[in-house]
Design an enzyme around this catalytic site. Structure first.
Site, short mmCIF file in Angstrom:
data_model
loop_
_atom_site.label_atom_id
_atom_site.label_comp_id
_atom_site.label_asym_id
_atom_site.label_seq_id
_atom_site.Cartn_x
_atom_site.Cartn_y
_atom_site.Cartn_z
N TYR A 354 -0.77 7.29 1.96
CA TYR A 354 0.07 6.39 1.17
C TYR A 354 1.50 6.89 1.15
O TYR A 354 1.77 8.08 1.37
CB TYR A 354 -0.47 6.24 -0.26
CG TYR A 354 -0.35 7.48 -1.12
CD1 TYR A 354 0.79 7.73 -1.87
CD2 TYR A 354 -1.40 8.40 -1.20
CE1 TYR A 354 0.89 8.87 -2.67
CE2 TYR A 354 -1.31 9.53 -2.00
CZ TYR A 354 -0.16 9.76 -2.73
OH TYR A 354 -0.07 10.89 -3.52
N CYS A 355 2.43 5.97 0.91
CA CYS A 355 3.85 6.31 0.74
C CYS A 355 4.45 5.27 -0.21
O CYS A 355 3.72 4.50 -0.84
CB CYS A 355 4.57 6.34 2.09
SG CYS A 355 4.53 4.77 2.99
N THR A 356 5.77 5.22 -0.32
CA THR A 356 6.41 4.37 -1.32
C THR A 356 6.14 2.89 -1.10
O THR A 356 5.64 2.19 -1.97
CB THR A 356 7.93 4.62 -1.34
OG1 THR A 356 8.17 6.00 -1.57
CG2 THR A 356 8.60 3.81 -2.44
#
Length: 516
Positions: A354-356
């Protein structure tokens, strides 16, 4: 301005109603038809006149909508126009039809102009070489005016964040799509953002576009409409791909639009690692179930699943998923080296990344997949941003770091980080007080009051020595604590889960991020 979907021939009331389902557009008798405008149109465009008129009316009414305290709960709508407040659709429709016919006329003409361009573009695309669609659908010159929305019918103040009746907004989005002429897209995006008084940062490359822009809600709405109608992006972008948050033009110091090799700087040519071979996308709901399953296991360290945070250390420091592996890296361009150095950690594992907003996972997951050691690689579609919209009190704890002058967004009350000096719970970043430093620092009000406002002891000492001259604010240098920091950490094969409560307070020389 055209809809994101070009209308079919004939009366396209259905498309318009689908786009503006909350407005009653069936009774258009109050609007005087402009026979002169319709008479000037060619045959194919004339068939779109009814659609354009209804769309112009709907857009105008939509811009007059004002938020209410109860609107989220009961869908209550209010409209404000000409210093009058309207509480029902019939009254606002009648007012617009009788008092703003000229504005509707001009907006209808603008929409028809855009539809004519779209129709011409569609015909060109259908006959063009599939490998070079841009050459046919865009002008050979850099005249971008055909793809700028008509704003003549709007109050100029409504386009400027903070001066209109609505609070401003920040958009975050990306679109991977092969572009033949990134420079043309750059010129168009620059003109479009200036036209709408938007600030922000937009990266363009042959592989697509990545942007975050801020302005009034009217300006961001028009921006999204244009992006969704643009031929190269309309098949790959939808409204849900634009993540929104409270803010405005003030969240960015300026507008920066540029052409780069990558739309997210991983440091590896897209020709070597392409966005076209990413990990499997999971919706926020699907990702939530996977994390729940992972956390329910008695011993996560023995699990065949790794919950991997693809962001930089200063991002995960103030907010992260429970039980995640958060690499202690300063830039995303270090991520490939991190994977290479810790490859055994991922062998025979299911990786949940996951990331922003999702963009770093697109190519980060492609890189990890290309190593051929993982069982499966998944990524959170829409990133943390979309997850928190659905699960504000879910498994993500703390704040969401953003790359603008807000620094963070809050969706829950959890504080998972601490003051760098005293260890008290604190998660609000400030710039290091030393003018030449690039770092962010976590220092609580009590420590700030004692003068502890730098990222480390070295910078604190530098800050006490005044620097004079014209280069005082413009000259930047790497902080010494950053220079001493290990560039690529090596993880233990049984990685330690990130706790949800603050970790023990760091040493005073722990550094903050280099702003990018």
């Amino acid at each position: 301005m055209p809809s994101s979907t070009s209308p079919d021939q004939g009366d396209d009331l259905e498309n318009c109603i689908l786009r503006f389902s909350d407005l009653d557009l069936k009774d258009m008798s109050l609007i005087n038809p402009s026979s002169s405008l319709k008479a000037e149109l060619d045959g194919s465009t004339k068939k779109k006149y009814s659609f354009a008129k209804k769309k112009a009316f709907a857009l105008f009414v939509k811009t007059k909508e004002v938020p209410t305290k109860r609107s989220f709960e009961c869908k209550e709508k209010l409209w404000k126009c000409c210093r009058q407040l309207f509480t029902d659709q019939t009254s606002i429709h009648r007012h617009v039809a009788t008092q703003h016919a000229d504005e509707i006329y001009h907006q209808t003409a603008s929409i028809l102009k855009q539809l004519a361009v779209t129709l011409s573009t569609s015909k060109s695309l259908s006959s063009a070489d599939e490998k070079n669609p841009l050459k046919e659908c865009l002008p050979h010159s850099h005249d971008v005016s055909a793809w700028l929305p008509d704003i003549s019918c709007f109050n100029p103040d409504e386009l400027i964040s903070g001066q209109g009746s609505e609070e401003g907004e920040v958009l975050l989005y990306y679109c991977y799509h092969d572009l033949e002429d990134p420079q043309w897209i750059c010129a168009w995006q620059t003109a479009l953002c200036q036209h709408l008084h938007l600030t922000g940062k937009i990266r363009i490359a042959a592989e697509g576009i990545n942007g975050t822009v801020g302005g009034s809600k009217l300006a961001t709405r028009l921006y999204v409409e244009v992006m969704l109608s643009f031929p190269l992006f309309k098949d790959d972008l939808c409204k849900d791909d634009f993540k929104t948050s409270k803010g405005g033009a003030h969240c960015f110091p300026e507008l920066r639009v540029g052409v780069f090799e990558e739309i997210v700087p991983m440091g590896i040519s897209p020709k070597k690692i392409s966005y076209k071979k990413p990990g499997i996308h999971l919706s926020p709901g699907e990702f939530h179930k996977e994390v729940e399953k992972f956390l329910s296991q008695a011993n996560q360290e023995q699990s065949d699943t790794i919950l991997l945070d693809c962001r930089n250390f200063y991002e995960s420091k103030i907010g992260r998923f429970q039980g995640c592996l958060a690499p202690d890296i300063r830039k995303f361009s270090y991520f490939p080296s991190y994977v290479d150095k810790n490859l055994e950690l991922f062998r025979e594992k299911r990786v949940l990344m996951y990331c922003t907003g999702g963009i770093r996972c697109e190519r980060g997951s492609a890189y990890l997949k290309a190593k051929g050691v993982c069982k499966e690689v998944f990524q959170l579609k829409g990133g943390i941003h979309k997850y928190l919209e659905e699960f504000p009190d879910g498994f993500y704890k703390g704040k969401l770091f953003v790359f603008d002058e807000r620094y963070a967004l809050s969706y829950n009350s959890d504080v998972v980080s601490e003051c760098s000096y005293c260890g008290a719970r604190w998660d609000q970043y400030k710039l290091c007080s030393t003018p030449q430093c690039r770092q962010l620092v976590l220092t609580c009000p009590a420590c700030q009051g004692q003068g502890f406002t730098a990222c480390c002891v070295t910078c604190q000492d530098k800050g006490s020595r005044k620097v004079s001259g014209p280069m005082q604010d413009s000259f930047k240098e790497e902080c010494e604590c950053t220079a001493r920091r290990p560039r690529i950490p090596r993880e233990l094969l049984q990685h330690v889960r990130q706790p949800v409560s603050p970790e023990p307070g760091p040493d005073a020389d722990e550094d903050g991020p280099v702003l990018m």
